[in-house]
Design a protein around this motif. Sequence first.
Motif, PDB file in Angstrom:
ATOM      1  N   GLY A 343       3.681   9.783   6.671  1.00 39.82           N
ATOM      2  CA  GLY A 343       4.711  10.077   5.681  1.00 39.82           C
ATOM      3  C   GLY A 343       4.592   9.262   4.416  1.00 39.82           C
ATOM      4  O   GLY A 343       5.507   9.235   3.598  1.00 39.82           O
ATOM      5  N   SER A 344       3.455   8.581   4.227  1.00 42.40           N
ATOM      6  CA  SER A 344       3.206   7.823   2.996  1.00 42.40           C
ATOM      7  C   SER A 344       2.224   8.591   2.133  1.00 42.40           C
ATOM      8  O   SER A 344       1.778   9.678   2.502  1.00 42.40           O
ATOM      9  CB  SER A 344       2.621   6.447   3.329  1.00 42.40           C
ATOM     10  N   THR A 345       1.854   8.022   0.991  1.00 46.37           N
ATOM     11  CA  THR A 345       0.836   8.650   0.160  1.00 46.37           C
ATOM     12  C   THR A 345      -0.558   8.132   0.517  1.00 46.37           C
ATOM     13  O   THR A 345      -1.536   8.507  -0.111  1.00 46.37           O
ATOM     14  CB  THR A 345       1.112   8.391  -1.342  1.00 46.37           C
ATOM     15  N   GLY A 346      -0.638   7.250   1.521  1.00 44.71           N
ATOM     16  CA  GLY A 346      -1.908   6.662   1.922  1.00 44.71           C
ATOM     17  C   GLY A 346      -2.713   7.571   2.843  1.00 44.71           C
ATOM     18  O   GLY A 346      -2.189   8.526   3.425  1.00 44.71           O
ATOM     19  N   GLY A 347      -4.011   7.252   2.990  1.00 47.28           N
ATOM     20  CA  GLY A 347      -4.888   8.019   3.853  1.00 47.28           C
ATOM     21  C   GLY A 347      -5.194   7.259   5.132  1.00 47.28           C
ATOM     22  O   GLY A 347      -4.379   6.474   5.607  1.00 47.28           O
ATOM     23  N   GLY A 348      -6.405   7.481   5.668  1.00 44.55           N
ATOM     24  CA  GLY A 348      -6.812   6.799   6.882  1.00 44.55           C
ATOM     25  C   GLY A 348      -6.273   7.461   8.138  1.00 44.55           C
ATOM     26  O   GLY A 348      -5.651   8.524   8.101  1.00 44.55           O
ATOM     27  N   ILE A 349      -6.514   6.817   9.277  1.00 44.20           N
ATOM     28  CA  ILE A 349      -6.071   7.356  10.568  1.00 44.20           C
ATOM     29  C   ILE A 349      -4.553   7.273  10.693  1.00 44.20           C
ATOM     30  O   ILE A 349      -3.931   8.098  11.349  1.00 44.20           O
ATOM     31  CB  ILE A 349      -6.761   6.598  11.723  1.00 44.20           C
ATOM     32  N   LYS A 350      -3.935   6.324  10.076  1.00 45.61           N
ATOM     33  CA  LYS A 350      -2.500   6.045  10.033  1.00 45.61           C
ATOM     34  C   LYS A 350      -2.107   5.029  11.109  1.00 45.61           C
ATOM     35  O   LYS A 350      -2.578   5.059  12.251  1.00 45.61           O
ATOM     36  CB  LYS A 350      -1.635   7.297  10.177  1.00 45.61           C
ATOM     37  N   ASN A 351      -1.213   4.133  10.738  1.00 43.11           N
ATOM     38  CA  ASN A 351      -0.751   3.053  11.610  1.00 43.11           C
ATOM     39  C   ASN A 351      -0.098   3.569  12.888  1.00 43.11           C
ATOM     40  O   ASN A 351      -0.269   2.985  13.952  1.00 43.11           O
ATOM     41  CB  ASN A 351       0.234   2.159  10.854  1.00 43.11           C
ATOM     42  N   ILE A 352       0.656   4.673  12.779  1.00 42.68           N
ATOM     43  CA  ILE A 352       1.361   5.178  13.961  1.00 42.68           C
ATOM     44  C   ILE A 352       0.375   5.608  15.036  1.00 42.68           C
ATOM     45  O   ILE A 352       0.597   5.371  16.231  1.00 42.68           O
ATOM     46  CB  ILE A 352       2.308   6.355  13.573  1.00 42.68           C
ATOM     47  N   ARG A 353      -0.732   6.209  14.630  1.00 49.41           N
ATOM     48  CA  ARG A 353      -1.740   6.633  15.611  1.00 49.41           C
ATOM     49  C   ARG A 353      -2.425   5.425  16.246  1.00 49.41           C
ATOM     50  O   ARG A 353      -2.652   5.397  17.457  1.00 49.41           O
ATOM     51  CB  ARG A 353      -2.776   7.544  14.947  1.00 49.41           C
ATOM     52  N   ILE A 354      -2.771   4.441  15.408  1.00 55.25           N
ATOM     53  CA  ILE A 354      -3.411   3.235  15.941  1.00 55.25           C
ATOM     54  C   ILE A 354      -2.487   2.534  16.924  1.00 55.25           C
ATOM     55  O   ILE A 354      -2.902   2.109  18.007  1.00 55.25           O
ATOM     56  CB  ILE A 354      -3.797   2.269  14.796  1.00 55.25           C
ATOM     57  N   LEU A 355      -1.200   2.425  16.552  1.00 57.23           N
ATOM     58  CA  LEU A 355      -0.216   1.767  17.421  1.00 57.23           C
ATOM     59  C   LEU A 355      -0.080   2.493  18.752  1.00 57.23           C
ATOM     60  O   LEU A 355      -0.066   1.866  19.823  1.00 57.23           O
ATOM     61  CB  LEU A 355       1.139   1.707  16.703  1.00 57.23           C
ATOM     62  N   LEU A 356       0.013   3.824  18.708  1.00 57.12           N
ATOM     63  CA  LEU A 356       0.165   4.594  19.942  1.00 57.12           C
ATOM     64  C   LEU A 356      -1.100   4.554  20.797  1.00 57.12           C
ATOM     65  O   LEU A 356      -1.019   4.550  22.037  1.00 57.12           O
ATOM     66  CB  LEU A 356       0.541   6.044  19.610  1.00 57.12           C
ATOM     67  N   LEU A 428     -13.736   9.410   3.491  1.00 54.50           N
ATOM     68  CA  LEU A 428     -12.978  10.033   4.571  1.00 54.50           C
ATOM     69  C   LEU A 428     -11.595   9.409   4.698  1.00 54.50           C
ATOM     70  O   LEU A 428     -10.612  10.099   4.985  1.00 54.50           O
ATOM     71  CB  LEU A 428     -13.749   9.891   5.888  1.00 54.50           C
ATOM     72  N   GLY A 429     -11.497   8.100   4.452  1.00 50.56           N
ATOM     73  CA  GLY A 429     -10.205   7.416   4.507  1.00 50.56           C
ATOM     74  C   GLY A 429      -9.455   7.442   3.197  1.00 50.56           C
ATOM     75  O   GLY A 429      -8.371   6.882   3.090  1.00 50.56           O
ATOM     76  N   ASN A 430     -10.030   8.108   2.177  1.00 51.49           N
ATOM     77  CA  ASN A 430      -9.413   8.205   0.841  1.00 51.49           C
ATOM     78  C   ASN A 430      -9.179   6.835   0.216  1.00 51.49           C
ATOM     79  O   ASN A 430      -8.150   6.589  -0.428  1.00 51.49           O
ATOM     80  CB  ASN A 430      -8.092   8.984   0.898  1.00 51.49           C
ATOM     81  N   ILE A 431     -10.152   5.928   0.407  1.00 51.17           N
ATOM     82  CA  ILE A 431     -10.030   4.565  -0.119  1.00 51.17           C
ATOM     83  C   ILE A 431     -10.480   4.490  -1.573  1.00 51.17           C
ATOM     84  O   ILE A 431      -9.758   4.050  -2.447  1.00 51.17           O
ATOM     85  CB  ILE A 431     -10.893   3.567   0.697  1.00 51.17           C
ATOM     86  N   GLY A 432     -11.737   4.910  -1.818  1.00 48.76           N
ATOM     87  CA  GLY A 432     -12.333   4.812  -3.156  1.00 48.76           C
ATOM     88  C   GLY A 432     -13.615   4.014  -3.106  1.00 48.76           C
ATOM     89  O   GLY A 432     -14.666   4.529  -2.729  1.00 48.76           O
ATOM     90  N   PRO A 433     -13.563   2.741  -3.449  1.00 47.67           N
ATOM     91  CA  PRO A 433     -14.778   1.923  -3.420  1.00 47.67           C
ATOM     92  C   PRO A 433     -15.143   1.494  -2.008  1.00 47.67           C
ATOM     93  O   PRO A 433     -14.276   1.318  -1.153  1.00 47.67           O
ATOM     94  CB  PRO A 433     -14.399   0.709  -4.275  1.00 47.67           C
ATOM     95  N   GLY A 434     -16.463   1.346  -1.778  1.00 48.48           N
ATOM     96  CA  GLY A 434     -16.928   0.815  -0.507  1.00 48.48           C
ATOM     97  C   GLY A 434     -17.591  -0.530  -0.750  1.00 48.48           C
ATOM     98  O   GLY A 434     -17.017  -1.397  -1.414  1.00 48.48           O
ATOM     99  N   ARG A 463      -7.828  13.728   3.568  1.00 50.19           N
ATOM    100  CA  ARG A 463      -6.497  13.883   2.967  1.00 50.19           C
ATOM    101  C   ARG A 463      -5.625  14.860   3.743  1.00 50.19           C
ATOM    102  O   ARG A 463      -4.425  14.667   3.894  1.00 50.19           O
ATOM    103  CB  ARG A 463      -6.649  14.351   1.510  1.00 50.19           C
ATOM    104  N   LEU A 464      -6.255  15.931   4.253  1.00 57.58           N
ATOM    105  CA  LEU A 464      -5.496  16.955   4.971  1.00 57.58           C
ATOM    106  C   LEU A 464      -5.486  16.731   6.479  1.00 57.58           C
ATOM    107  O   LEU A 464      -5.100  17.609   7.240  1.00 57.58           O
ATOM    108  CB  LEU A 464      -6.074  18.342   4.654  1.00 57.58           C
ATOM    109  N   GLU A 465      -5.945  15.562   6.887  1.00 59.05           N
ATOM    110  CA  GLU A 465      -5.924  15.192   8.296  1.00 59.05           C
ATOM    111  C   GLU A 465      -6.721  16.171   9.161  1.00 59.05           C
ATOM    112  O   GLU A 465      -6.249  16.641  10.203  1.00 59.05           O
ATOM    113  CB  GLU A 465      -4.492  15.029   8.791  1.00 59.05           C
ATOM    114  N   ILE A 466      -7.891  16.493   8.701  1.00 54.40           N
ATOM    115  CA  ILE A 466      -8.965  17.166   9.441  1.00 54.40           C
ATOM    116  C   ILE A 466      -8.764  18.672   9.668  1.00 54.40           C
ATOM    117  O   ILE A 466      -9.583  19.500   9.243  1.00 54.40           O
ATOM    118  CB  ILE A 466      -9.240  16.485  10.801  1.00 54.40           C
TER     119      ILE A 466
END
Length: 483
Positions: A343-356, A428-434, A463-466
């Motif tokens: 529910g944020s504007t951020g990308g990545g796997i998301k904290n809720i998934r990692i936590l679960l 893939l994580g919508n970060i930008g620089p590597g 961005r669209l979660e796969i």
Amino acid sequence: MNFKMVLKSLGILLICEAIAITPSLAVSGIYNDGAMKSFAYTLLMLIAAGLALINLKPQSKSIYARDGFAIVGFGWVLVSFFGSLPFYLSGSIPSLVDSFFEAVSGFTTTGASILTEVESLPKSILFWRSFTHWVGGMGVLVLTLAILPSVGAGTLQIMKAESPGPNPGKLVPRVGKTAKILYGIYFVITVVQIIFLIIAGMPVFDACIHTFGTVGTGGFSSKNISVGAYNNVFAEVIITVFMLMCGANFSLYYQVIKGNFKALFKDGEFRFYIGVVSLSIILITIDLYGNIFSSVGESLRHSSFQVASIITTTGYSSTDFDKWPIFSKLILFFLMFIGGCAGSTGGGIKNIRILLLIKAMKTELMQIIHPRAVYPVRIGGRAVDERTLSEIKSFFFAYIFIFVAASLIVSLDDFDIVTTLSSVAATLGNIGPGFAVVGPMGNFSAMSVLSKMTLSFAMLIGRLEIYPILLLAMPGFWKKVSI
């Protein structure tokens, strides 16, 4: 599938993009930078295509799950294509592939760039480049629902297909009103940050550019060396705070506005998010002190900025973190996978998934110790059903699988392994620089056409979660379902 309703919805989306491009047209007129024709031509093409699709007359206005995924998948590709035209037509980016890469990077709030020098670009092109972050941050289709909520019954399917996180939903009964509430909060945060950055000493234009990148967690800057060009501690603190704010679930702010101030600290994902951020800052600060910076304050300043920038998938840089020790860079690399909150504007796997996933792993271990006991996975005091956990595990596997597949394709360019892996993780994580060639002082210009297209679709997939993008490639998705 309701094809006419899908096309009609795409037409509405293109009209919304035409509206979104008008501020850049105005900026071109104000600065007389020579790019006005490119925006005018793009605007006309958007209106013509949009009106042609809007005039279709579907037999039903209902939008079902498959329709929602089709609208989202094709919508983001279409928006990115038309969004690339100002770059291409103005001559700022002579290659259409590069222009598409830049536009996808903008709308997906990735911030990866093929441009080696940005400060000489027309002001309106810089404005549009960063404004795509703001539009894409909350979601192009959520914006459409906010402006034109009457696109048909079942518009929640669009929101489900686009909104990040495993459990997107409505804040209020009507989807259109939910979208308006989200964008209202989004707009207020934007205005407040612009004001703060102006007070901090940034020119108005630069304050807008960096606010769009912060609130949308995008990362495009008007400076070649990003935020570090200003060497402004106050501005860095403001951007750090707002990055962290926009990496959190926006629905929590709605709860706070309603007077439920405890919602932030009761939310398990938010606590986990803050814990990961705090621990990362402390560890990197310790690692940097004495190795890179001579004072604790300087180490804390840059570690906090970069941790906030990477975990929220914003991608701004206050310094060249590619020169940091391996320990610090590895922490940043792992944060690229975690990303922001649902529910944020951020990308990545998301904290809720990692936590679960962590909780599920703990439950499995406990089940081995006590086979007959029942250990439900809980979040926020409520048990998480097995289907949700199964979906999260499938998502995690799909994410890693796509990361591996994209890395293999990019490896054909024969860059070093750090460049190859970080370029895919960053897109893939919508970060930008590597790191290395695609580090904060580098860019993606040296990549081949194949790698640029692969990374462009990695940005869209992330961005669209796969699922919206992958579903379009499945033959079964297009087959008629008999009821």
